[in-house]
Scaffold this motif. Structure first.
Motif, PDB file in Angstrom:
ATOM      1  N   GLU A 240       0.839  -1.194   0.006  1.00  0.00           N
ATOM      2  CA  GLU A 240       0.177  -0.161  -0.120  1.00  0.00           C
ATOM      3  C   GLU A 240       0.886   1.046   0.007  1.00  0.00           C
ATOM      4  O   GLU A 240       0.562   2.042  -0.522  1.00  0.00           O
TER       5      GLU A 240
ATOM      6  N   ARG B  66       0.532   3.820  -2.797  1.00  0.00           N
ATOM      7  CA  ARG B  66       0.184   5.648  -2.975  1.00  0.00           C
ATOM      8  C   ARG B  66       1.449   6.532  -3.291  1.00  0.00           C
ATOM      9  O   ARG B  66       0.944   7.420  -4.019  1.00  0.00           O
TER      10      ARG B  66
ATOM     11  N   SER C 193      -7.652   6.851  -7.018  1.00  0.00           N
ATOM     12  CA  SER C 193      -7.876   5.961  -5.768  1.00  0.00           C
ATOM     13  C   SER C 193      -7.497   4.534  -6.052  1.00  0.00           C
ATOM     14  O   SER C 193      -7.270   4.365  -7.356  1.00  0.00           O
TER      15      SER C 193
ATOM     16  N   THR D 180      -8.349   0.497  -4.406  1.00  0.00           N
ATOM     17  CA  THR D 180      -9.182  -0.549  -3.483  1.00  0.00           C
ATOM     18  C   THR D 180      -8.352  -1.919  -3.096  1.00  0.00           C
ATOM     19  O   THR D 180      -7.924  -2.477  -4.325  1.00  0.00           O
TER      20      THR D 180
ATOM     21  N   ALA E 159     -12.475  -0.788   1.038  1.00  0.00           N
ATOM     22  CA  ALA E 159     -12.934   0.342   0.945  1.00  0.00           C
ATOM     23  C   ALA E 159     -12.090   1.150  -0.036  1.00  0.00           C
ATOM     24  O   ALA E 159     -10.986   0.844  -0.581  1.00  0.00           O
ATOM     25  N   GLU E 160     -12.578   2.090  -0.786  1.00  0.00           N
ATOM     26  CA  GLU E 160     -12.032   2.925  -1.660  1.00  0.00           C
ATOM     27  C   GLU E 160     -11.117   3.907  -1.160  1.00  0.00           C
ATOM     28  O   GLU E 160     -11.788   4.718  -0.120  1.00  0.00           O
ATOM     29  N   ASN E 161      -9.785   4.195  -1.374  1.00  0.00           N
ATOM     30  CA  ASN E 161      -9.294   5.194  -0.694  1.00  0.00           C
ATOM     31  C   ASN E 161      -8.431   5.928  -1.734  1.00  0.00           C
ATOM     32  O   ASN E 161      -8.014   5.746  -2.996  1.00  0.00           O
TER      33      ASN E 161
ATOM     34  N   VAL F 156      -5.986   9.229  -2.975  1.00  0.00           N
ATOM     35  CA  VAL F 156      -4.605   9.607  -2.958  1.00  0.00           C
ATOM     36  C   VAL F 156      -4.525  11.010  -3.182  1.00  0.00           C
ATOM     37  O   VAL F 156      -4.839  11.573  -4.266  1.00  0.00           O
TER      38      VAL F 156
ATOM     39  N   ASP G 225     -10.689  15.791  -3.355  1.00  0.00           N
ATOM     40  CA  ASP G 225     -10.998  14.259  -3.196  1.00  0.00           C
ATOM     41  C   ASP G 225     -12.060  13.898  -2.396  1.00  0.00           C
ATOM     42  O   ASP G 225     -12.059  14.587  -1.113  1.00  0.00           O
TER      43      ASP G 225
ATOM     44  N   PRO H 170     -13.074   9.734   3.333  1.00  0.00           N
ATOM     45  CA  PRO H 170     -13.384   8.670   3.738  1.00  0.00           C
ATOM     46  C   PRO H 170     -14.787   8.178   4.373  1.00  0.00           C
ATOM     47  O   PRO H 170     -15.503   9.198   4.639  1.00  0.00           O
TER      48      PRO H 170
ATOM     49  N   ASN I 183     -17.996   6.536   0.659  1.00  0.00           N
ATOM     50  CA  ASN I 183     -17.142   8.008   0.717  1.00  0.00           C
ATOM     51  C   ASN I 183     -17.992   8.894   0.548  1.00  0.00           C
ATOM     52  O   ASN I 183     -19.322   9.101   0.058  1.00  0.00           O
TER      53      ASN I 183
END
Length: 687
Positions: free
Chosen positions: A448, A452, A479, A481, A487-489, A491, A505, A508, A610
């Protein structure tokens, strides 16, 4: 002879390195001291140090240094000593020197001739076999240990070439199992230790760097392990942007001042000789603002090569895997640069506004995160890998990939095909640097972390494209996952944001931006953060809890229970325990009038969606679920503009009051209306 080197105390990283890489280490301060004394790059000094004192034993180091110093003294040619070495070759028959060796074809005489720059010799005999065994000698040459002979008989001939190369040994440590040695040694380090050790191996002390600076240092290494990688780094002067490409690896070539010829870069149409991108792993343009070619189509050839890894010579397509790196100075501060243009502005005119050219850049490294190098603070005196060994390992890593690790992540819909390719290549390079052993499993945390960084570096390119052509590059919300939690994260690119701005963006699940809407007083901006887990009830983390905040949370909670079917479907909120925290961003810290934003945050946390990016939610609820009037909607809209929000989500009953909003503010923020609480939840959360 010089005095014995000062003994330095070994730290835990030194001891781990000594256990893992005995015979492949060198103390980096020794390299600097000799590189400054003699007219050769650091990796040439390290080649000799690695041969004679690759040890942590002080006595062995001292003995080896005597040999190294003697060879450097006897074999390097200082300015003004050229004729002395030529005379020694004549008197003794031959002399050994350390110099750059270049060669060219003499078509008139059907033979090759070599050039030794330090001796100012351009007509040196060299046999065909030596040239064929060392093809790089025909492009830019390389440092080598050379046995230079002198033939008095040839000297007396018309146009004779008395000097000849009898033997040549490239300054390069070739070891068949080098990569295996590196892979085995890596197992003795944690990931953070390994990153620090790699940075030390380039001569920089990691303890003097921030975490962001360490990322920059690591990104500079990626082109050495990832083929056909295109990278840009812009930042302040004096941060060592070109150091790695000039001093550490013989596989890299630095073009100073950005001046290049098409023949030198790609192929010489007259002789058929391949250029720098075919001969070197990395070609770095220093001072990127000055990039220029001798032919008008030079930039177009470069652009085509960066896209496909190939270029045309007549009807023939030639493939190469040399990386293109561009480094340069960013003279204005970041905020000023972004106000007046974009962060690729220092590129030459034919590149700086060409979004197609930008698209070929896989990563934009934030050089401003690296400090100006101070020798007493930032240069290490500890042990690191011998540069020749390290660069040899890096070169062999280019043929490997970490596709399996990359496929453990799923990238968001905002990424185009070229975006994905850029992220993949940066991730691949970082993964190979961190895990040179493909059998060593990459941890979820490291995966991760690398992902990122890769997304951030590519998004930085996309943001500059957006500034040039906003309509085409509108969606830059990168983004990912991971299978861990689904979960969709998203950046972010740090330099785009300030503490005063609302990020574009998505937030969360469970987090929203809100403005209190309970009185005629100056509105205050809040960030509400909610988490949930098995249990029941709602817990407020703010202590002491302002009474108005307690009331807002109570209203949001009761509306969630009463309208659960409408806002969260078949989820049962009574089976969850919610934790609520309010962060006040202005002077108003009461938490009054936040019932609706609290409800949105509770719903987002429960269903794992989100919140929309760049959006401020306004709305005061009562226990019965009705939306109360907003007392000061115009001032709230002004606050939203001040905080650079994209969207203001307000109850429809505020529409008439907003008729007083100045025209210029209507164009700077999008105002959307909702009719009731379920409609607000639907519009506030990502689809």
């Amino acid at each position: 002879m010089s005095a014995a080197p000062e003994t330095k105390e070994m730290d835990p990283l030194d001891r781990a390195a000594a256990d893992a890489f005995d015979g492949f280490l060198v103390r980096k301060d020794l390299v600097r001291s000799y590189a400054q004394q003699y007219p050769v790059p650091a990796y040439v000094v390290e080649f000799l140090l690695g041969r004679y004192c690759a040890s942590v034993d002080p006595e062995e180091i001292a003995e080896g240094l005597e040999i190294v110093e003697k060879q450097l003294k006897d074999r390097t040619v200082r300015t003004g000593n050229e004729e002395l070495f030529k005379a020694l070759a004549r008197d003794r028959g031959s002399v050994k020197i350390i110099d750059v060796v270049k060669a060219r074809l003499d078509a008139k005489n059907d033979c090759y001739v070599a050039e030794l720059p330090s001796l100012k010799l351009r007509e040196v005999r060299i046999d065909d076999e030596t040239v064929q065994d060392n093809e790089r000698i025909l492009t830019d040459g390389f440092y080598a240990e050379v046995t230079l002979s002198y033939d008095a008989v040839v000297a007396k001939q018309a146009n004779g070439r008395p000097f000849g190369i009898d033997a040549l040994r490239p300054i390069q440590m070739s070891k068949s199992d080098a990569l295996n040695v590196l892979a085995r040694g890596r197992r003795g380090f944690t990931t953070s230790q390994w990153i620090d050790f790699l940075i030390r191996s380039t001569g920089i002390e990691p303890d003097s760097l921030s975490e962001r600076a360490k990322i920059v240092a690591l990104l500079r290494m990626v082109p050495f392990v990832e083929p056909n990688y295109n990278m840009v780094e812009l930042g302040p002067r004096g941060t060592g942007k070109s150091h790695l490409f000039q001093q550490v690896s013989p596989y890299a070539h630095l073009i100073s001042g950005g001046k290049a010829t098409v023949a030198k870069m790609f192929v010489n149409n007259n002789s058929g000789e391949r250029g720098l991108v075919c001969r070197h792993d990395v070609v770095c343009f220093d001072e990127v603002a000055g990039i220029s070619f001798d032919q008008k189509d030079g930039v177009n050839i470069l652009k085509g090569y960066m896209a496909s890894g190939q270029f045309s010579r007549g009807k023939e397509n030639i493939r190469a895997d040399g990386c293109i790196v561009m480094v340069g100075n960013l003279d204005l501060d970041l905020e000023q640069q972004q106000r007046v243009g974009h962060l690729l502005q220092p590129l030459p005119p034919e590149m700086r506004h060409d979004t197609a050219f930008m698209d070929r850049i896989h990563a934009y490294v934030p050089g401003w995160d690296f400090p100006k190098l101070n020798p007493s603070d930032n240069l290490t005196y500890h042990f690191g890998l011998v540069s020749d060994f390290l660069s040899e390992c890096w070169s062999r890593l280019r043929s490997e990939n970490r596709t399996t690790d990359f496929q453990r992540a799923h990238l968001g819909g905002a990424l185009s095909g070229r975006d994905i390719e850029g992220v993949r290549k940066t991730f691949n390079g970082l993964a190979k640097l961190l895990y040179p052993d493909p059998e060593m499993e990459m941890s979820d945390e490291d995966l991760e972390w690398a992902l990122r960084i890769a997304l951030e570096c590519r998004r930085r390119v996309k943001e500059q494209q957006k500034r040039v052509f906003k309509s085409e590059f509108r969606n830059t919300h990168f983004s990912y996952t991971l299978d861990l939690d689904g979960a969709e994260n998203f950046v972010a690119v740090p330099e785009l944001y300030s503490d005063e701005a609302i990020e574009a963006d998505p937030l969360p699940p469970g987090q929203v931006w809100a403005v209190g809407a309970a009185s005629e007083t100056e509105p205050g901006l809040y960030r509400i953060e909610v988490t949930c887990g098995p249990g029941s009830g709602v817990k407020i983390l703010n202590q002491p809890t302002p009474p108005a905040l307690r009331e807002s949370v109570k209203v949001g909670e009761q509306n969630l229970y009463a309208r659960a079917r409408e806002v969260v479907g078949d989820r049962n909120p009574r089976e969850q325990e919610f934790s609520v925290q309010m962060r006040a961003m202005d002077n108003d810290r009461t938490g009054a009038g936040l019932g609706l934003p609290v409800l949105v945050a509770l719903c987002g946390a429960l269903i794992g969606k989100n919140s929309r990016g760049g959006t401020i939610i306004v709305g005061s609820l009562n226990l019965g679920g009705s939306i109360e009037m907003v007392p000061n909607p115009v001032r709230i809209a002004e606050l939203a503009v001040d905080r650079q929000a994209d969207t203001l989500l307000m109850p429809v009953n505020a529409r008439k009051q907003l008729m007083d909003l100045p025209d210029d503010l209507w164009t700077r923020v999008r105002i959307e209306f909702f009719k009731d609480a379920p409609d607000a939840v639907f519009k506030a959360l990502e689809a």
